[in-house]
Write a protein that holds these residues in place. Structure first.
Motif, PDB file in Angstrom:
ATOM      1  N   ARG A 280      -0.848 -15.903   1.054  1.00 22.18           N
ATOM      2  CA  ARG A 280       0.128 -16.399   2.026  1.00 22.18           C
ATOM      3  C   ARG A 280      -0.185 -15.892   3.433  1.00 22.18           C
ATOM      4  O   ARG A 280      -0.033 -16.629   4.416  1.00 22.18           O
ATOM      5  CB  ARG A 280       1.543 -15.981   1.621  1.00 22.18           C
ATOM      6  N   THR A 281      -0.622 -14.653   3.532  1.00 25.08           N
ATOM      7  CA  THR A 281      -0.950 -14.100   4.847  1.00 25.08           C
ATOM      8  C   THR A 281      -2.116 -14.852   5.470  1.00 25.08           C
ATOM      9  O   THR A 281      -2.090 -15.178   6.664  1.00 25.08           O
ATOM     10  CB  THR A 281      -1.285 -12.598   4.724  1.00 25.08           C
ATOM     11  N   TYR A 312       6.194 -20.847   9.269  1.00 22.71           N
ATOM     12  CA  TYR A 312       5.522 -20.361   8.062  1.00 22.71           C
ATOM     13  C   TYR A 312       5.121 -18.893   8.195  1.00 22.71           C
ATOM     14  O   TYR A 312       5.261 -18.106   7.242  1.00 22.71           O
ATOM     15  CB  TYR A 312       4.292 -21.213   7.751  1.00 22.71           C
ATOM     16  N   THR A 316       6.604 -15.970   5.914  1.00 21.52           N
ATOM     17  CA  THR A 316       5.611 -15.282   5.090  1.00 21.52           C
ATOM     18  C   THR A 316       5.654 -13.774   5.315  1.00 21.52           C
ATOM     19  O   THR A 316       5.585 -12.984   4.356  1.00 21.52           O
ATOM     20  CB  THR A 316       4.208 -15.827   5.394  1.00 21.52           C
TER      21      THR A 316
END
Length: 375
Positions: A280-281, A312, A316
């Motif tokens: 996700r990062t 996002y 995140t």
């Protein structure tokens, strides 16, 4: 769509920035008074040439600056970003006199800037501003209040957005440069979850003249949106920097912390969470870079891409930091722990410069407008 990749020199610069933040800027941040403007830290940013670099950067360079500083010292990142947010309207819309008076002071870290848009009743709906600029001999008088203003009430000057034409919505807003020593301007500090310099401002007939206008009268909303379109992807970069710091700490912790006969990393439940954090990062990072590259290339659809990047990346970062706290256990809740610090820091970016709900609205509106235009 712009294709991009970081050059080796850019990657090396990012590592230099992180080291600078950890070794030189963090000690200054730790000496500062919580909730107050840290002028020695700002002066150090100026002395390192980072404020000058920020004011002359494109969107991608700004994102690299913010991400790298955030990995090493969130206070340094925030101090730099707030200087940029308050000063960018001068760079793009100020008069030669504005630039000559203030930009050298900002670059050197001697003057503190602030972006005064939000109000008690006009946060996400920025076009609903109630601060009025009433006609007066030689100009206007500002009456009303601003709230949630970073660097208030300690800034040296404010970029202030006020209503000059009642009932005109976003078309009746004017941007003004207001020095802090103007008569009738007062402020109070606000205590927040994370101790940042944030306050409220009261305008009691503060005088402004045509010489104080940034851009054109009744066109100040454009000044605000131009600034936010640049800085929204970089808010995402700030979030990515925090996520990367949390991920780095978690990889190190789970590699050496033992439980049930071995390191935590050998537990599938843990390793899968770390893999999710990393994925996700990286996705957030690429989305931020893509939005910044599109801005620099002058492509269409920048507001939507900036909104996607901020949405996002900030969501995140919240997930990554929260998961990092869970994997560290009670030690991460101790005051002074990196993750305790990040846990408090990571919440606000989902709200400021347009809450996540606002970003979703921007994205959806542009998608439907594009469909209608092509029909």
């Amino acid at each position: 769509m712009t294709a991009f990749s970081l050059e080796p020199a850019q990657t090396a610069w990012c590592e230099e920035l992180r080291a600078l933040a950890e070794e030189q800027l963090r000690p200054l941040a730790e000496k500062g008074d919580p909730g107050r403007v840290n002028r020695p830290l700002i002066a150090a940013l100026g002395g390192a040439g980072l404020l000058d670099r920020m004011l002359n950067s494109g969107a991608l360079d700004l994102c690299l600056l913010r991400e790298s500083l955030a990995r090493g010292c969130t206070e340094a990142e925030t101090a730099l970003a707030l200087q940029g947010l308050g000063t960018h309207p001068l760079v793009r819309s100020g008069t030669p006199a504005h630039r000559e008076r203030w930009l050298p002071e900002v670059r050197a870290g001697r003057a503190v800037a602030a972006f005064a848009l939000s109000e008690p009743g006009a946060g996400s709906d920025a076009a609903a501003l109630a601060l009025t600029a009433g006609p007066a001999p030689g100009g206007w008088r500002l009456t009303g209040e601003k709230c949630w203003i970073s660097n208030a009430p300690e800034a040296d000057f404010y970029t202030v957005f006020a209503r000059t034409t009642p009932g005109a919505g976003s078309r009746g807003v004017t941007a003004f440069l207001v020095p802090a020593d103007r008569p009738g301007l007062t402020g109070t500090a606000l205590e927040m979850l994370s101790p940042h310099p944030i306050g409220a401002l009261e305008f009691d007939g503060v005088p402004v003249t045509p010489d104080d206008v940034l851009g054109e009268p009744d066109r100040g909303f454009r000044v605000a949106m131009d600034t936010l379109n640049l800085f929204r992807p970089s808010v995402g970069a700030f979030a990515v920097g925090m996520a990367r710091a949390a991920l780095d700490a978690t990889v190190a912790h789970t590699a050496h912390r033992t439980a049930f006969g071995g390191p935590l990393k050998d537990l599938q439940a843990v390793s899968h969470q770390v893999a999710e954090m990393a994925t996700r990062t990286e996705a957030a990072r690429l989305l931020v870079y893509a939005a910044a590259a599109a801005y620099d290339a002058g492509e269409s659809g920048v507001p939507r891409r900036a909104a996607m990047a901020k949405l996002y990346a900030t969501e995140t970062a919240q997930y990554v930091v929260d998961t990092a706290v869970q994997l560290h256990g009670a030690r991460a809740l101790r005051r002074g722990h990196l993750l305790e610090h990040l846990y408090r820091e990571v919440r606000a970016p989902r709200i400021y410069e347009g809450a996540s709900e606002v970003q979703r609205t921007i994205i959806a509106k542009e998608l439907y407008a594009s469909r209608e235009a092509s029909a």
